[in-house]
Design an enzyme around this catalytic site. Structure first.
Site, mmCIF file in Angstrom:
data_model
loop_
_atom_site.group_PDB
_atom_site.id
_atom_site.type_symbol
_atom_site.label_atom_id
_atom_site.label_comp_id
_atom_site.label_asym_id
_atom_site.label_seq_id
_atom_site.Cartn_x
_atom_site.Cartn_y
_atom_site.Cartn_z
ATOM 1 N N GLY A 22 -13.189 14.014 -34.220
ATOM 2 C CA GLY A 22 -12.097 14.364 -33.320
ATOM 3 C C GLY A 22 -10.920 13.416 -33.423
ATOM 4 O O GLY A 22 -10.238 13.163 -32.431
ATOM 5 N N ALA A 23 -10.658 12.903 -34.614
ATOM 6 C CA ALA A 23 -9.612 11.894 -34.787
ATOM 7 C C ALA A 23 -8.274 12.470 -35.208
ATOM 8 O O ALA A 23 -7.365 11.722 -35.541
ATOM 9 C CB ALA A 23 -10.069 10.856 -35.811
ATOM 10 N N GLY A 26 -5.021 13.062 -29.963
ATOM 11 C CA GLY A 26 -5.496 12.522 -28.700
ATOM 12 C C GLY A 26 -6.207 11.191 -28.805
ATOM 13 O O GLY A 26 -5.832 10.295 -29.558
ATOM 14 N N GLY A 28 -9.126 10.420 -30.025
ATOM 15 C CA GLY A 28 -9.747 10.121 -31.314
ATOM 16 C C GLY A 28 -8.765 9.531 -32.304
ATOM 17 O O GLY A 28 -9.089 8.601 -33.049
ATOM 18 N N SER A 151 -18.650 12.597 -20.493
ATOM 19 C CA SER A 151 -17.521 13.037 -19.671
ATOM 20 C C SER A 151 -17.832 12.763 -18.217
ATOM 21 O O SER A 151 -18.988 12.757 -17.791
ATOM 22 C CB SER A 151 -17.279 14.538 -19.876
ATOM 23 O OG SER A 151 -16.453 15.063 -18.856
ATOM 24 N N TYR A 176 -20.211 23.189 -19.978
ATOM 25 C CA TYR A 176 -19.586 21.956 -20.473
ATOM 26 C C TYR A 176 -20.318 20.737 -19.927
ATOM 27 O O TYR A 176 -20.614 19.792 -20.666
ATOM 28 C CB TYR A 176 -18.121 21.911 -20.063
ATOM 29 C CG TYR A 176 -17.434 20.622 -20.459
ATOM 30 C CD1 TYR A 176 -17.149 20.347 -21.793
ATOM 31 C CD2 TYR A 176 -17.070 19.672 -19.507
ATOM 32 C CE1 TYR A 176 -16.529 19.165 -22.170
ATOM 33 C CE2 TYR A 176 -16.443 18.496 -19.864
ATOM 34 C CZ TYR A 176 -16.177 18.240 -21.196
ATOM 35 O OH TYR A 176 -15.575 17.054 -21.558
#
Length: 310
Positions: A22-23, A26, A28, A151, A176
């Site tokens: 996820g880089a 945002g 990441g 989360s 989620y």
């Protein structure tokens, strides 16, 4: 009101190989830039190569001489995960840091991965479980640290064992929440199993608090055509330094966990409510204290993914 910024000095990471999922944007992207700035070689597995190229160029513009390497990865496809794992194992270079950060949140309608799993469980947990399993030889060679991003939604709830895929009654937020509890249970069980088997891999958890990231913004790929009301409120609060953190501050707990965190530790923002503020250790939330759930989830995850940690 100016937004408060926080500094997290990183150790010298020259000679370190890090993987951050996820880089491409945002938090990441911020994590990858910080690790590269500290001297690490950063591998950026991305689903969208165009976004990945732009992210890599952004890091190189911020960090002269940055060593960033793009790889293709779709966490919602076990074949894609296995392909990346096989490619990196063939290279044979030890991995010292793995931050399992990528994720999807609350598609308006139930969606499934390439392999038929509910999208959030399949991407957020099972994809990362499989990736970590494929990379285990390299993590063992590097005496690596794995940081799993959970989360604030995981403060309550649990595993919906009777319907893990939410086929009978889909609730996007509950699904989620389950996926992020699963990430936490996996990270802690990895710590325990590594210690018992002598793998030499440490594992801990982080969470970013609440920040105006792209998770709740418009994301056509998950069926969300417009920004949610929630992300608009979060942006407003964040811009005024109220309760919520920023994208910049939200990346810090994972960086702290990955570079200086204890095995089995949990790190997040330190303001009351843990939505924002500087990073630090915190107590595990109740859903992630259930060791029996962690052991059960491990077995189920091996069965669903076909990936076994030997």
């Amino acid at each position: 009101m100016p937004r408060k910024t926080y500094d997290l000095p990183l150790p010298d990471l020259d000679g370190t190989r890090a993987v951050v999922t996820g880089a491409s944007d945002g938090m990441g992207l911020g994590m990858a830039a910080a690790l590269a700035g500290a001297g690490a070689e950063v591998l950026m597995p991305v689903r969208n190569r165009t976004k990945g190229d732009a992210a890599a160029e952004r890091i190189r513009s911020q960090v002269p001489g940055a060593r960033v390497v793009l790889h293709d990865l779709d966490l919602s496809s076990l074949a894609s995960v296995a392909e990346l794992g096989g490619r990196l194992v063939a290279e044979g270079e030890p991995i010292h840091l793995l931050i399992n950060n990528a994720g999807v949140m609350t598609p308006p309608e139930r969606q499934v991965t390439t392999d038929g799993f509910e999208l959030q469980l399949g991407t957020n947990h099972l994809g990362h479980f499989a990736l970590t399993g494929h990379l285990l030889p390299l993590l063992r060679a590097g005496r690596g640290r794995v940081t799993s991003q959970v989360s604030i939604a995981a403060r309550r709830g649990g595993m919906n064992w009777d319907d893990l895929g939410w086929e009978r009654s889909y609730d996007g937020m509950a699904a989620y929440r389950q996926s992020k509890i699963a990430c936490g249970l996996f990270g802690l069980e990895l710590s325990r199993r590594s210690a018992a088997a002598g793998w030499g891999v440490t594992s801990n958890l982080s969470h970013p608090g609440v920040a105006p990231t792209s998770l709740l913004a418009a994301r056509p790929e998950v069926g969300r055509s417009a920004d949610t009301t929630s992300v608009k409120v979060i942006r407003w609060l964040s811009a005024r330094g109220l309760v919520a953190g920023t994208v910049e501050s939200a990346r810090l707990p994972a960086l702290l966990a990955a570079t200086a965190g204890e095995d089995g530790g949990f790190y997040g923002p330190q303001w009351p409510g843990n939505a924002g503020g500087p990073p630090g250790p915190q107590q595990l939330w109740p859903p992630m204290r259930r060791d029996a759930d962690a052991a059960r989830l491990w077995e189920v995850s091996e069965e669903l993914t076909g990936v076994r940690f030997a």
